[in-house]
Design a protein around this motif. Structure first.
Motif, short mmCIF file in Angstrom:
data_model
loop_
_atom_site.label_atom_id
_atom_site.label_comp_id
_atom_site.label_asym_id
_atom_site.label_seq_id
_atom_site.Cartn_x
_atom_site.Cartn_y
_atom_site.Cartn_z
N GLU A 24 28.57 -1.70 135.42
CA GLU A 24 27.13 -1.52 135.57
C GLU A 24 26.33 -2.54 134.77
N LYS A 25 26.96 -3.16 133.78
CA LYS A 25 26.26 -4.12 132.93
C LYS A 25 25.80 -5.36 133.71
N GLU A 35 28.12 4.83 133.28
CA GLU A 35 29.21 3.85 133.33
C GLU A 35 29.79 3.76 134.73
N ASN A 52 19.51 8.62 137.98
CA ASN A 52 18.18 8.56 137.36
C ASN A 52 17.24 9.60 137.95
N CYS A 67 20.09 -2.17 134.85
CA CYS A 67 20.66 -1.68 133.59
C CYS A 67 20.38 -2.61 132.40
N LYS A 68 19.61 -3.66 132.62
CA LYS A 68 19.34 -4.62 131.55
C LYS A 68 18.54 -4.01 130.41
N ASN A 69 17.54 -3.23 130.76
CA ASN A 69 16.64 -2.68 129.74
C ASN A 69 16.68 -1.16 129.63
N SER A 70 17.66 -0.55 130.26
CA SER A 70 17.78 0.90 130.18
C SER A 70 19.25 1.29 130.23
N LYS A 71 19.56 2.47 129.69
CA LYS A 71 20.93 2.94 129.66
C LYS A 71 21.32 3.48 131.02
N CYS A 72 22.47 3.07 131.51
CA CYS A 72 22.93 3.49 132.83
C CYS A 72 24.26 4.24 132.72
N GLU A 120 26.54 12.64 131.25
CA GLU A 120 26.08 11.54 132.08
C GLU A 120 27.09 11.27 133.18
N LYS A 163 18.36 13.03 136.69
CA LYS A 163 18.03 13.17 135.28
C LYS A 163 16.54 13.43 135.09
#
Length: 252
Positions: free
Chosen positions: A33-34, A46, A101, A39-44, A113, A104
């Protein structure tokens, strides 16, 4: 003049022969996911995908790679969709994360998660036959995640999937043989019900999983959780030595 024609014809035959004998090769690929902009500025959640990409013969490779990626796309499907529409692994993974997302946001107190682990590996390779092991394990809420193991058997000359009729001389005869092996493994006597140990075979009749795995030494059958037993029983595997299985097989 005739000599020139003969030379040209010979070159053409050699060229065609070489094209027909292109070797299938494999490249190990991975994705997480990276790599996604989402996912650059938020937690995603795995997302880990390890798979093989096939190359060598363009037409054949394209068919095989399409089947492999379709498995990955289907594994990442969420909701009621059953047919993937994604055109790339990135798109499929983005869809998985977007569903998380949304869930959530709707249920902020949701425990745990989501995550996805997917792998596709070649486990048998010959001139007549390729076999891929395909695994997926997803957690999308609830008490536990769920995973499956399946196999994909391919004709490397055409890129098409090999059917049971193409793999086995007589599937019914082999199933009867496999039942004896299964009963021996599970310590179920011949005169006892196949469900004696708490299995869930429909109509009390033994049957094999939909796909079979091939290795150099054995055939592998995997009953995934809930196929013939409870989740707590875990996957149930049946291995049959290749030497014992060979008389039933249509391919070398």
């Amino acid at each position: 003049m005739n000599n020139k024609i003969s030379v040209v014809a010979l070159i053409a035959l050699i060229t065609v022969g070489c094209n027909q004998e292109k070797n299938i090769e494999f490249s190990s690929e991975s994705f997480t996911e990276k790599e996604l902009s989402i996912c650059k500025n938020s937690k995603c959640p795995e997302v880990t995908i390890n798979y093989v990409e096939v190359f060598g013969d363009d037409e054949v490779s394209e068919k095989i790679n399409k089947k492999i990626k379709n498995f990955i796309f289907t594994s990442l499907l969420m909701g009621e969709d059953t047919i993937p529409t994604a055109k790339s692994i990135q798109e499929a993974a983005t869809g998985f994360i977007e569903v998380y997302n949304a869930d959530k946001a709707q249920f902020p107190d949701m425990a745990g998660e989501y995550f996805a682990e997917i792998s596709v590996n070649e486990i048998f390779t010959s001139k007549e036959h390729l076999c891929f092991e395909m695994r997926q394990y997803l957690f999308t809420g609830g008490a536990h995640g769920y995973g499956t193991t399946s196999f994909l058997n391919i004709d490397p000359k055409t890129g098409e999937e090999l059917t049971s009729k193409e793999l086995f001389k007589n599937k019914e005869d082999f199933t009867a043989f496999a039942e004896k092996k299964f009963r021996g493994q599970q310590k179920i006597a011949k005169d006892q019900s196949i469900n004696e140990n708490g299995f869930w075979f429909e109509n009390d009749e033994f049957y094999l999983p939909e796909s079979v795995g091939f290795t150099q030494d054995s055939l592998i059958f995997v009953y995934n959780q809930y196929d013939i037993a409870s989740y707590a029983d875990g996957p149930i595997e049946l291995k049959i030595a290749m030497k014992e299985a060979e008389p039933f097989l249509s391919i070398d």
